[in-house]
Scaffold this motif. Structure first.
Motif, PDB file in Angstrom:
ATOM      1  N   LEU A  75       0.841  -1.190   0.000  1.00  0.00           N
ATOM      2  CA  LEU A  75       0.000   0.000   0.000  1.00  0.00           C
ATOM      3  C   LEU A  75       0.881   1.247   0.000  1.00  0.00           C
ATOM      4  O   LEU A  75       1.935   1.281   0.650  1.00  0.00           O
ATOM      5  CB  LEU A  75      -0.938   0.014   1.211  1.00  0.00           C
ATOM      6  N   GLN A  76       0.449   2.264  -0.721  1.00  0.00           N
ATOM      7  CA  GLN A  76       1.222   3.491  -0.847  1.00  0.00           C
ATOM      8  C   GLN A  76       0.447   4.665  -0.270  1.00  0.00           C
ATOM      9  O   GLN A  76      -0.774   4.744  -0.385  1.00  0.00           O
ATOM     10  CB  GLN A  76       1.546   3.769  -2.311  1.00  0.00           C
ATOM     11  N   SER A  77       1.183   5.574   0.339  1.00  0.00           N
ATOM     12  CA  SER A  77       0.576   6.785   0.881  1.00  0.00           C
ATOM     13  C   SER A  77       0.200   7.719  -0.264  1.00  0.00           C
ATOM     14  O   SER A  77       1.006   7.994  -1.144  1.00  0.00           O
ATOM     15  CB  SER A  77       1.555   7.489   1.822  1.00  0.00           C
ATOM     16  N   ILE A  78      -1.059   8.208  -0.252  1.00  0.00           N
ATOM     17  CA  ILE A  78      -1.490   9.114  -1.320  1.00  0.00           C
ATOM     18  C   ILE A  78      -1.953  10.466  -0.799  1.00  0.00           C
ATOM     19  O   ILE A  78      -2.083  11.416  -1.582  1.00  0.00           O
ATOM     20  CB  ILE A  78      -2.605   8.484  -2.178  1.00  0.00           C
ATOM     21  N   ALA A  79      -2.209  10.593   0.498  1.00  0.00           N
ATOM     22  CA  ALA A  79      -2.667  11.885   1.021  1.00  0.00           C
ATOM     23  C   ALA A  79      -2.650  11.864   2.535  1.00  0.00           C
ATOM     24  O   ALA A  79      -2.660  10.801   3.166  1.00  0.00           O
ATOM     25  CB  ALA A  79      -4.079  12.210   0.527  1.00  0.00           C
ATOM     26  N   PHE A  80      -2.604  13.064   3.109  1.00  0.00           N
ATOM     27  CA  PHE A  80      -2.780  13.255   4.547  1.00  0.00           C
ATOM     28  C   PHE A  80      -3.943  14.221   4.746  1.00  0.00           C
ATOM     29  O   PHE A  80      -4.048  15.238   4.051  1.00  0.00           O
ATOM     30  CB  PHE A  80      -1.520  13.846   5.190  1.00  0.00           C
ATOM     31  N   ASN A  81      -4.810  13.906   5.681  1.00  0.00           N
ATOM     32  CA  ASN A  81      -5.889  14.802   6.054  1.00  0.00           C
ATOM     33  C   ASN A  81      -5.746  15.190   7.513  1.00  0.00           C
ATOM     34  O   ASN A  81      -5.294  14.386   8.347  1.00  0.00           O
ATOM     35  CB  ASN A  81      -7.256  14.145   5.842  1.00  0.00           C
ATOM     36  N   ALA A  82      -6.132  16.426   7.822  1.00  0.00           N
ATOM     37  CA  ALA A  82      -6.101  16.894   9.203  1.00  0.00           C
ATOM     38  C   ALA A  82      -7.408  16.529   9.899  1.00  0.00           C
ATOM     39  O   ALA A  82      -8.488  16.747   9.346  1.00  0.00           O
ATOM     40  CB  ALA A  82      -5.898  18.403   9.248  1.00  0.00           C
ATOM     41  N   VAL A  83      -7.299  15.971  11.077  1.00  0.00           N
ATOM     42  CA  VAL A  83      -8.478  15.755  11.922  1.00  0.00           C
ATOM     43  C   VAL A  83      -8.699  17.046  12.705  1.00  0.00           C
ATOM     44  O   VAL A  83      -7.806  17.499  13.428  1.00  0.00           O
ATOM     45  CB  VAL A  83      -8.279  14.568  12.873  1.00  0.00           C
ATOM     46  N   MET A  84      -9.884  17.638  12.539  1.00  0.00           N
ATOM     47  CA  MET A  84     -10.160  18.929  13.140  1.00  0.00           C
ATOM     48  C   MET A  84     -11.429  18.840  13.996  1.00  0.00           C
ATOM     49  O   MET A  84     -12.393  18.164  13.624  1.00  0.00           O
ATOM     50  CB  MET A  84     -10.334  20.002  12.062  1.00  0.00           C
ATOM     51  N   ASN A  85     -11.395  19.516  15.130  1.00  0.00           N
ATOM     52  CA  ASN A  85     -12.526  19.504  16.055  1.00  0.00           C
ATOM     53  C   ASN A  85     -12.943  20.922  16.391  1.00  0.00           C
ATOM     54  O   ASN A  85     -12.139  21.859  16.371  1.00  0.00           O
ATOM     55  CB  ASN A  85     -12.168  18.777  17.357  1.00  0.00           C
ATOM     56  N   LEU A  86     -14.208  21.059  16.750  1.00  0.00           N
ATOM     57  CA  LEU A  86     -14.764  22.311  17.249  1.00  0.00           C
ATOM     58  C   LEU A  86     -15.547  22.004  18.501  1.00  0.00           C
ATOM     59  O   LEU A  86     -16.444  21.164  18.498  1.00  0.00           O
ATOM     60  CB  LEU A  86     -15.687  22.956  16.204  1.00  0.00           C
ATOM     61  N   GLY A  87     -15.168  22.665  19.604  1.00  0.00           N
ATOM     62  CA  GLY A  87     -15.900  22.495  20.855  1.00  0.00           C
ATOM     63  C   GLY A  87     -15.460  21.325  21.694  1.00  0.00           C
ATOM     64  O   GLY A  87     -16.090  21.007  22.701  1.00  0.00           O
ATOM     65  N   ILE A  88     -14.374  20.667  21.306  1.00  0.00           N
ATOM     66  CA  ILE A  88     -13.864  19.527  22.063  1.00  0.00           C
ATOM     67  C   ILE A  88     -12.363  19.422  21.783  1.00  0.00           C
ATOM     68  O   ILE A  88     -11.941  19.528  20.631  1.00  0.00           O
ATOM     69  CB  ILE A  88     -14.614  18.227  21.675  1.00  0.00           C
ATOM     70  N   PRO A  89     -11.527  19.262  22.817  1.00  0.00           N
ATOM     71  CA  PRO A  89     -10.085  19.257  22.580  1.00  0.00           C
ATOM     72  C   PRO A  89      -9.574  18.015  21.874  1.00  0.00           C
ATOM     73  O   PRO A  89      -8.552  18.056  21.188  1.00  0.00           O
ATOM     74  CB  PRO A  89      -9.496  19.372  23.998  1.00  0.00           C
ATOM     75  N   ASP A  90     -10.263  16.894  22.050  1.00  0.00           N
ATOM     76  CA  ASP A  90      -9.849  15.654  21.408  1.00  0.00           C
ATOM     77  C   ASP A  90     -11.070  14.762  21.277  1.00  0.00           C
ATOM     78  O   ASP A  90     -12.083  14.960  21.958  1.00  0.00           O
ATOM     79  CB  ASP A  90      -8.760  14.952  22.213  1.00  0.00           C
ATOM     80  N   LEU A  91     -10.975  13.783  20.412  1.00  0.00           N
ATOM     81  CA  LEU A  91     -12.088  12.862  20.227  1.00  0.00           C
ATOM     82  C   LEU A  91     -12.226  11.949  21.434  1.00  0.00           C
ATOM     83  O   LEU A  91     -11.229  11.610  22.086  1.00  0.00           O
ATOM     84  CB  LEU A  91     -11.875  12.027  18.964  1.00  0.00           C
ATOM     85  N   PRO A  92     -13.451  11.534  21.746  1.00  0.00           N
ATOM     86  CA  PRO A  92     -13.641  10.599  22.860  1.00  0.00           C
ATOM     87  C   PRO A  92     -13.112   9.219  22.506  1.00  0.00           C
ATOM     88  O   PRO A  92     -12.677   8.961  21.379  1.00  0.00           O
ATOM     89  CB  PRO A  92     -15.168  10.589  23.042  1.00  0.00           C
ATOM     90  N   GLY A  93     -13.151   8.314  23.481  1.00  0.00           N
ATOM     91  CA  GLY A  93     -12.770   6.936  23.235  1.00  0.00           C
ATOM     92  C   GLY A  93     -11.285   6.684  23.372  1.00  0.00           C
ATOM     93  O   GLY A  93     -10.532   7.483  23.930  1.00  0.00           O
TER      94      GLY A  93
END
Length: 296
Positions: free
Chosen positions: A264-282
């Motif tokens: 498998l080859q890397s083709i892109a990077f996406n930013a994980v962005m949040n509003l109203g929460i410092p990090d995702l739960p879980g």
């Protein structure tokens, strides 16, 4: 002299983009959404659009000239704890005229303070930053034909059964941090494969492979550790002759290295962005890949 004919009335002026109503989308808008994807050079992804429109809430603006949609997006709700925004698109003929910003402001207002998350491309990230979203992580998109060059650990996996669903839902809620039963219960019909890892009678991970154009997307990928994740991916690869595609949290370096060693080859990077929460739960350490980045 003959009496001149009266001039025809001027055509009615088109409403400005700021006046066009934002409406809710339904599954009947699937073709229009796929057309919008194609207009921007994305794959049509009708299978994915179908899931998102059925399980989430779509928003869009109709083209006043009757040429489909001006803009669209889909929001997947996980109760009061989180909403995920995905498939934010603007027709090329309306690009850079503020309609995407207007749609996003509407979606943020509709959330009423519920935390929001999305995966942003480099082109979209500046807009989301202006709306108050902050980068909290990154995901790497990979694709390619799985080569089996580097063996997976010998952790047993098998096809999931209906009897496994309660255990899968418990594990997913623990790892994702919120209840997404409305998404997970759709996997048996949505995915071509759904497999579990099991040790001593305990389900320690699960993964699906669902069709997207000419690939199979691996997601969700939930596992006790990297070795279990590798075993699940390898078992899914054995069940398809299509290239694989997946989006992996960049913190999972061992899985990423192993996937690249297997073609498998890397083709892109996406930013994980949040509003109203410092990090995702879980528990991110067991959450290797999302069902789809559009649904968080």
């Amino acid at each position: 002299m003959p009496t001149p004919l009266p001039s025809p009335p001027p055509p009615p002026s088109s409403p400005s983009l700021d006046e066009l109503p934002i409406r809710l989308l339904t599954p009947e808008d699937l073709t229009a959404c796929a057309d919008l994807s194609e207009d921007r050079g994305w794959p049509r992804e009708e299978h994915k659009w179908g899931l998102l429109l059925a399980a989430g809430t779509g928003y869009g603006i109709d083209d006043p000239l009757g040429k489909g949609l001006v803009t669209a997006c889909v929001v997947t709700s996980y109760g009061p704890g989180l909403r995920a925004i995905g498939m934010v698109l603007v027709a090329e003929r309306y690009a850079r005229r503020g309609v995407g910003r207007r749609l996003m402001r509407h979606v943020v207002a509709e959330a009423g303070g519920t935390p929001l998350t999305l995966h942003a491309t480099p082109n979209g990230q500046p807009l989301y930053e202006q709306l108050g979203f902050a980068v909290t992580g990154r995901a790497e998109m990979l694709t390619g034909r799985f080569s089996f060059a580097e063996p997976a650990p010998g952790i047993p996996t098998r096809p999931a059964t209906a009897e496994d669903l309660p255990a899968i839902l418990r594990l997913d809620t623990e790892v994702f941090g919120l209840d997404r039963t409305h998404m997970i219960t759709r996997l048996p019909a949505f995915a071509d494969q759904l497999r579990v890892a099991e040790e001593q009678g305990e389900i320690t991970g699960f993964a699906a492979a669902w069709p997207n154009m000419d690939t199979h997307v691996v997601g969700p990928l939930v596992a006790r550790d990297a070795a279990t994740a590798q075993a699940l991916v390898a078992s899914l690869a054995e069940g398809t002759d299509r290239p694989l595609r997946t989006d992996v949290d960049v913190r999972h370096e061992a899985l990423l290295s192993w996937l690249k060693a297997n073609g498998l080859q890397s083709i892109a990077f996406n930013a994980v962005m949040n509003l109203g929460i410092p990090d995702l739960p879980g528990d991110w350490s067991r959450r290797f890949a999302p069902l789809t980045v559009a649904a968080g």
